[in-house]
Design an enzyme around this catalytic site. Structure first.
Site, PDB file in Angstrom:
ATOM      1  N   ASP A  31       0.835  -1.196   0.000  1.00  0.00           N
ATOM      2  CA  ASP A  31       0.000   0.000   0.000  1.00  0.00           C
ATOM      3  C   ASP A  31       0.871   1.249   0.000  1.00  0.00           C
ATOM      4  OD1 ASP A  31      -1.991  -1.800   0.142  1.00  0.00           O
ATOM      5  OD2 ASP A  31      -2.802  -1.143   2.093  1.00  0.00           O
ATOM      6  N   ALA A  32       1.972   1.185   0.763  1.00  0.00           N
ATOM      7  CA  ALA A  32       2.835   2.365   0.876  1.00  0.00           C
ATOM      8  C   ALA A  32       3.466   2.688  -0.477  1.00  0.00           C
ATOM      9  CB  ALA A  32       3.918   2.118   1.915  1.00  0.00           C
ATOM     10  N   ASP A  35       0.807   4.250  -2.588  1.00  0.00           N
ATOM     11  CA  ASP A  35       0.582   5.641  -2.189  1.00  0.00           C
ATOM     12  C   ASP A  35       1.684   6.543  -2.726  1.00  0.00           C
ATOM     13  OD1 ASP A  35      -1.649   4.796  -0.905  1.00  0.00           O
ATOM     14  OD2 ASP A  35      -0.767   4.814   1.109  1.00  0.00           O
ATOM     15  N   SER A  80     -35.604  -7.344 -15.721  1.00  0.00           N
ATOM     16  CA  SER A  80     -35.182  -8.235 -14.644  1.00  0.00           C
ATOM     17  C   SER A  80     -35.322  -9.669 -15.155  1.00  0.00           C
ATOM     18  CB  SER A  80     -35.979  -7.981 -13.376  1.00  0.00           C
ATOM     19  OG  SER A  80     -37.321  -8.212 -13.632  1.00  0.00           O
ATOM     20  N   LEU A  81     -35.034 -10.615 -14.312  1.00  0.00           N
ATOM     21  CA  LEU A  81     -35.019 -11.994 -14.778  1.00  0.00           C
ATOM     22  C   LEU A  81     -36.118 -12.802 -14.107  1.00  0.00           C
ATOM     23  CD1 LEU A  81     -31.178 -12.748 -14.635  1.00  0.00           C
ATOM     24  CD2 LEU A  81     -32.559 -12.257 -16.656  1.00  0.00           C
ATOM     25  N   GLU A 114     -23.456 -17.921 -14.592  1.00  0.00           N
ATOM     26  CA  GLU A 114     -22.676 -16.917 -13.842  1.00  0.00           C
ATOM     27  C   GLU A 114     -23.269 -16.811 -12.447  1.00  0.00           C
ATOM     28  OE1 GLU A 114     -23.176 -13.242 -15.958  1.00  0.00           O
ATOM     29  OE2 GLU A 114     -22.497 -14.142 -17.843  1.00  0.00           O
ATOM     30  N   LYS A 116     -24.939 -15.053  -9.456  1.00  0.00           N
ATOM     31  CA  LYS A 116     -25.803 -13.877  -9.397  1.00  0.00           C
ATOM     32  C   LYS A 116     -25.341 -13.021  -8.223  1.00  0.00           C
ATOM     33  CE  LYS A 116     -30.756 -12.785  -9.368  1.00  0.00           C
ATOM     34  NZ  LYS A 116     -30.654 -11.652  -8.505  1.00  0.00           N
ATOM     35  N   ARG A 137     -30.391   1.299 -11.847  1.00  0.00           N
ATOM     36  CA  ARG A 137     -31.472   0.661 -12.576  1.00  0.00           C
ATOM     37  C   ARG A 137     -32.762   1.480 -12.491  1.00  0.00           C
ATOM     38  NH1 ARG A 137     -35.735  -2.876 -11.963  1.00  0.00           N
ATOM     39  NH2 ARG A 137     -35.839  -4.429 -13.611  1.00  0.00           N
ATOM     40  N   GLU A 173     -23.124  -5.230 -11.853  1.00  0.00           N
ATOM     41  CA  GLU A 173     -23.654  -5.159 -10.504  1.00  0.00           C
ATOM     42  C   GLU A 173     -22.631  -4.488  -9.583  1.00  0.00           C
ATOM     43  OE1 GLU A 173     -26.636  -6.511 -10.578  1.00  0.00           O
ATOM     44  OE2 GLU A 173     -27.224  -6.954  -8.516  1.00  0.00           O
ATOM     45  N   TYR A 225     -21.210  -7.672 -16.583  1.00  0.00           N
ATOM     46  CA  TYR A 225     -21.665  -8.909 -17.216  1.00  0.00           C
ATOM     47  C   TYR A 225     -22.410  -8.711 -18.531  1.00  0.00           C
ATOM     48  CZ  TYR A 225     -25.644  -7.634 -14.212  1.00  0.00           C
ATOM     49  OH  TYR A 225     -26.627  -6.963 -13.558  1.00  0.00           O
ATOM     50  N   LYS A 292     -27.625 -18.112 -18.889  1.00  0.00           N
ATOM     51  CA  LYS A 292     -27.889 -17.377 -20.127  1.00  0.00           C
ATOM     52  C   LYS A 292     -27.568 -18.256 -21.326  1.00  0.00           C
ATOM     53  CE  LYS A 292     -26.278 -13.265 -17.749  1.00  0.00           C
ATOM     54  NZ  LYS A 292     -25.291 -12.181 -17.626  1.00  0.00           N
ATOM     55  N   LYS A 316     -32.480 -19.308  -7.970  1.00  0.00           N
ATOM     56  CA  LYS A 316     -32.253 -18.792  -6.609  1.00  0.00           C
ATOM     57  C   LYS A 316     -31.862 -19.939  -5.684  1.00  0.00           C
ATOM     58  CE  LYS A 316     -33.474 -14.356  -6.818  1.00  0.00           C
ATOM     59  NZ  LYS A 316     -34.538 -13.780  -6.053  1.00  0.00           N
ATOM     60  N   CYS A 416     -39.452  -2.402  35.027  1.00  0.00           N
ATOM     61  CA  CYS A 416     -39.768  -1.512  36.159  1.00  0.00           C
ATOM     62  C   CYS A 416     -41.260  -1.447  36.478  1.00  0.00           C
ATOM     63  CB  CYS A 416     -39.228  -0.111  35.906  1.00  0.00           C
ATOM     64  SG  CYS A 416     -40.198   0.786  34.671  1.00  0.00           S
ATOM     65  N   CYS A 431     -41.705   2.407  27.539  1.00  0.00           N
ATOM     66  CA  CYS A 431     -41.691   2.623  28.975  1.00  0.00           C
ATOM     67  C   CYS A 431     -41.252   4.069  29.177  1.00  0.00           C
ATOM     68  CB  CYS A 431     -40.680   1.670  29.622  1.00  0.00           C
ATOM     69  SG  CYS A 431     -40.275   2.138  31.313  1.00  0.00           S
ATOM     70  N   CYS A 436     -36.097   3.712  34.771  1.00  0.00           N
ATOM     71  CA  CYS A 436     -36.240   2.268  34.574  1.00  0.00           C
ATOM     72  C   CYS A 436     -34.839   1.656  34.435  1.00  0.00           C
ATOM     73  CB  CYS A 436     -37.054   2.016  33.306  1.00  0.00           C
ATOM     74  SG  CYS A 436     -36.987   0.319  32.728  1.00  0.00           S
TER      75      CYS A 436
HETATM   76  S1  IVH Z   1     -27.990 -10.497 -16.438  1.00  0.00           S
HETATM   77  C1  IVH Z   1     -31.429  -9.237 -19.124  1.00  0.00           C
HETATM   78  N1  IVH Z   1     -26.104 -11.442 -14.855  1.00  0.00           N
HETATM   79  O1  IVH Z   1     -29.916  -9.856 -11.050  1.00  0.00           O
HETATM   80  C2  IVH Z   1     -30.326  -9.758 -18.293  1.00  0.00           C
HETATM   81  N2  IVH Z   1     -27.839 -10.154 -13.879  1.00  0.00           N
HETATM   82  O2  IVH Z   1     -32.720 -10.759 -11.090  1.00  0.00           O
HETATM   83  C3  IVH Z   1     -30.096  -8.908 -17.132  1.00  0.00           C
HETATM   84  N3  IVH Z   1     -27.603  -9.805 -11.467  1.00  0.00           N
HETATM   85  O3  IVH Z   1     -31.295  -7.024 -12.569  1.00  0.00           O
HETATM   86  C4  IVH Z   1     -29.243  -9.315 -16.082  1.00  0.00           C
HETATM   87  N4  IVH Z   1     -25.712 -10.916 -11.216  1.00  0.00           N
HETATM   88  O4  IVH Z   1     -29.130  -6.719 -11.214  1.00  0.00           O
HETATM   89  C5  IVH Z   1     -27.248 -10.733 -14.932  1.00  0.00           C
HETATM   90  N5  IVH Z   1     -24.351 -12.304 -13.590  1.00  0.00           N
HETATM   91  C6  IVH Z   1     -25.487 -11.593 -13.665  1.00  0.00           C
HETATM   92  C7  IVH Z   1     -26.070 -10.998 -12.530  1.00  0.00           C
HETATM   93  C8  IVH Z   1     -27.256 -10.278 -12.679  1.00  0.00           C
HETATM   94  C9  IVH Z   1     -26.643 -10.200 -10.610  1.00  0.00           C
HETATM   95  C10 IVH Z   1     -28.790  -9.034 -11.069  1.00  0.00           C
HETATM   96  C11 IVH Z   1     -29.122  -7.893 -11.992  1.00  0.00           C
HETATM   97  C12 IVH Z   1     -30.508  -8.159 -12.476  1.00  0.00           C
HETATM   98  C13 IVH Z   1     -31.037  -9.100 -11.449  1.00  0.00           C
HETATM   99  C14 IVH Z   1     -32.109  -9.984 -12.061  1.00  0.00           C
END
Ligand code: IVH
Length: 675
Positions: A31-32, A35, A80-81, A114, A116, A137, A173, A225, A292, A316, A416, A431, A436
């Site tokens: 680090d030094a 810096d 979103s997914l 990938e 998440k 977003r 992200e 990503y 994907k 998930k 109390c 209270c 107390c």
């Molecule tokens: S792809 C249309 N890749 O998860 C494809 N999303 O539940 C869009 N996220 O809104 C997203 N890691 O914020 C993608 N490796 C990853 C991710 C990722 C986290 C988040 C992202 C997205 C949400 C969807």
């Protein structure tokens, strides 16, 4: 080498080491040494201010939006997914993909899996390789322009490497590594600030902060990503997700390294199963796997629904849950008298720790979930530090006469016995008895806290002993303690007793603002206490001020003013104040009404504070300057008289040097203000 070449070479070296440290977590220098490189660059930039560009690593903290963040429409919505929660749902996704692509049942689609990342999505725009914008977003269609905050994230390059399209949008992200999360929460706990429930909340809260300097200290990071086609042209996209990730990494962006190419859904299922456990060893929180279709051409064929792309899904991980029994529901009484129900559990091991308690928040929450003492319950640990009770398992609840009774909030304080009160518009019962013992314990802990009277050694355990032994009934009693009496307590040696007495002695002379904060007046935080102390000078002046006078102080609104008045009007307060006075605490000095017309040696000057001073807080330093008539501002300009520089100073120092503004180190500053 010309200065321009020297600067360019240094910036390249610095970026190389930033990448080693922040992207690969594998530094090559200390680090030094790092810096020293930064200082060398700053020095060169000071000599050649015209060569300072926004892409310089010295310019990461670069101002703040004056009126909050601007709203920006996304070039292409951030979708979103759709989620999958088990193997069956993953296989159903694969079937939809194969159907959509017109493939046989036995065909194997190439996917990329990938991790998440559990953070918040961000869209970064690079023009001619330079980072020009970072947008959250938001609702997917438009987000907030958080460029100033994004620039402080050292994993994100201000300038891309190699050849990149003229205009490029990169999505990814922003997240908070576990290490940073733990550090921030420890700090917040020490300062009596509410802790963040999980890294995601902490990251999101940080991104919304208007102070980029604070953001730069939080240790946020990012993984990229996705590349959005320049000008929406799909042909210009890279042909596969694998190629996209390779390109992102080559441009110097951080890419999460554990992604895998999976041929066919079986390999995807195996990847998900493996990471459900393996994720615990990661440096960041992940809540699942994003799967994907690798081939970008196939994505266009599959298209999207109104909400989700059909070519990707988020698997998930199963929530980490366990069942256990609520042995009883206890009530905890806080410093302000708030009474919180807490489930006492039969200890159960869940995701790395043994859980024996879970907060139930308030009575309404207990009633809504219908959690009863004796119930078997499902508990869950998400990304949260605090486990929660999801629900009772009603099928296991005995019926008839054996059935446990619903939880009822008692009418009186469990400690109390004074009656509990709840204002109509609130959910929290309180209270209201200021003496107390439970409130007393929490109040003493607060009084001794680092931002209050800073009495080292006086923590929860000792407070508990002192109160239980009847030695301390209020703040003033602390100052009657002597080493002999303390040494008589369990687990308290001669030396610790003497140290504590010395700490108490030291605290007598602390600034009035610390005492005002330490008194624990509702709604009076650290800043409010400082404002009151500055405006009124003495505790007596604060105690004697009318609501109107209190409210005339900056930072003091009607709620705070009324609360201060109520505190000093309470019958017990007068006696406490007199006993603290007798104990010799610093009650401040009167503000001289003529002082403003008197000699103000620093009148007409403007100072900027940066970095951390060893001998005082930033507010104390500011108070010293203002007392002498100086103005203190947040940014360096031509009008700045000098910049006071503490440890870990950043871009303000660089700015001062590049603009030729004088700087003062701590010693010089103390000489200036005479402390
Ligand atoms: S792809 C249309 N890749 O998860 C494809 N999303 O539940 C869009 N996220 O809104 C997203 N890691 O914020 C993608 N490796 C990853 C991710 C990722 C986290 C988040 C992202 C997205 C949400 C969807």
């Amino acid at each position: 080498m010309t200065p321009a070449e020297q600067i360019a070479a240094l910036r390249e070296r610095i970026r190389h080491h930033e990448e080693r440290y922040y992207i690969h977590t594998d530094p090559e220098i200390s680090d030094a040494e790092f810096d020293a490189l930064m200082r060398e660059l700053v020095a060169l930039e000071v000599q050649h201010p015209l060569l300072v560009t926004p892409e310089s690593p010295t310019q990461r903290v670069s101002g703040r939006p004056a009126e909050g963040f601007a709203t920006i429409a996304h070039a292409e919505p951030l979708l979103s997914l759709d989620n999958a929660y088990d193997e069956g749902e993953l296989r159903a996704f694969d079937e939809r993909v194969r159907k959509g692509l017109g493939l046989d049942a036995d065909a194997r689609v190439t996917y990329i899996a990938e991790l998440k990342i559990d953070g918040l999505s961000i869209a970064l725009t690079y023009e001619d390789g330079r980072l020009v914008r970072g947008v959250t977003r938001g609702d997917g269609v438009q987000g907030e322009d958080v460029t100033v905050n994004v620039r402080t994230i050292r994993a994100i390059p201000l300038r891309l490497r190699g050849v990149a399209p003229a205009r490029l949008e990169i999505r990814g992200e922003v997240y908070l590594p576990n290490r940073s999360f733990a550090r921030i929460n420890e700090e917040r706990e020490r300062n009596d600030e509410p802790v963040f429930a999980n890294p995601r909340n902490a990251a999101a809260g940080t991104m919304r902060t208007l102070d980029a300097r604070l953001v730069s200290t939080r240790g946020l990071s990012m993984f990229a990503y996705q590349v959005v086609a320049p000008d929406g042209d799909p042909a210009s996209l890279l042909a596969t997700q694998t190629a996209t990730l390779t390109a992102l990494a080559a441009w110097g962006l951080p890419v999460e390294p554990h992604h895998a190419t999976c041929v066919g859904i079986d390999e995807v299922v195996a990847f998900c199963a493996a990471w459900a456990d393996a994720r615990r060893d990661l440096e960041f929180e992940t809540d699942g796997v994003v799967i994907k279709v690798d081939d970008v051409g196939s994505r266009a064929v599959l298209g999207a629904t109104s909400k989700f792309p059909r070519w990707a899904i988020a698997y998930k991980f199963p929530a980490q849950q366990a069942t256990t029994r609520v042995t009883r529901i206890d009530l905890q009484v806080g410093r302000t008298g708030a009474v919180t129900p807490v489930a006492v559990l039969e200890p159960v091991f869940l995701a790395g720790s043994t859980i024996a308690m879970a907060t139930l928040h308030n009575q309404q929450e207990v009633a809504r979930k219908d959690i009863r003492p004796g119930d078997m319950v499902l508990i869950e640990k998400g990304g949260d530090v605090i486990p929660k009770v999801v629900k009772p398992i009603v099928s296991l609840r005995p019926e008839g006469a054996e059935a446990p009774a619903p939880f009822v909030m008692p009418a009186s304080c469990p400690v109390c016995q004074s009656p509990l009160q709840r204002p109509d518009e609130e959910v929290v019962w309180r209270c209201e008895n200021p003496s107390c013992p439970a409130r007393l314990r929490r109040s003493l802990e607060h009084f001794a806290g680092r931002k209050a009277m800073d009495i080292e050694g006086l923590g929860e355990a000792l407070v508990d002993q002192l109160v239980s032994a009847g030695l301390v009934r209020d703040f003033a009693d602390l100052y009657a303690l002597d080493a002999e009496r303390l040494a008589g307590l369990e687990r308290m040696g001669q030396k610790s007793a003497a140290n504590l007495v010395a700490e108490l002695e030291r605290s007598r002379t602390h600034d009035l603002s610390r005492l005002v904060f330490g008194l624990g007046i509702r709604h009076v935080g650290e800043r409010g206490a400082q404002a009151l102390a500055r405006a009124f000078g003495t505790l007596d002046a604060i105690a004697g001020a009318s609501v109107e006078q209190l409210q005339s102080v900056d930072d003091v609104g009607p709620v705070v003013a009324a609360s201060v008045r109520a505190f000093f009007d309470a019958p017990a307060t007068g006696e406490l104040v007199e006993r603290l006075r007798a104990a010799g605490l610093n009650f401040g000095a009167p503000v001289d009404p003529d002082a403003d017309h008197g000699v103000k040696p620093l009148a007409g000057t403007t100072y900027v504070l940066t970095g951390t001073l060893a001998s005082m807080t930033r507010d104390e330093a500011q108070a010293h300057l203002e007392r002498l008539g100086a103005r203190v501002t947040g940014s360096v300009s031509k009008k700045t008289t000098a910049v006071v520089v503490g440890a870990d100073a950043g871009s303000k120092l660089a700015k001062a040097e590049s603009r030729g503004v004088p700087t003062l180190d701590e010693q010089a500053f103390r000489a200036l203000v005479g402390v």
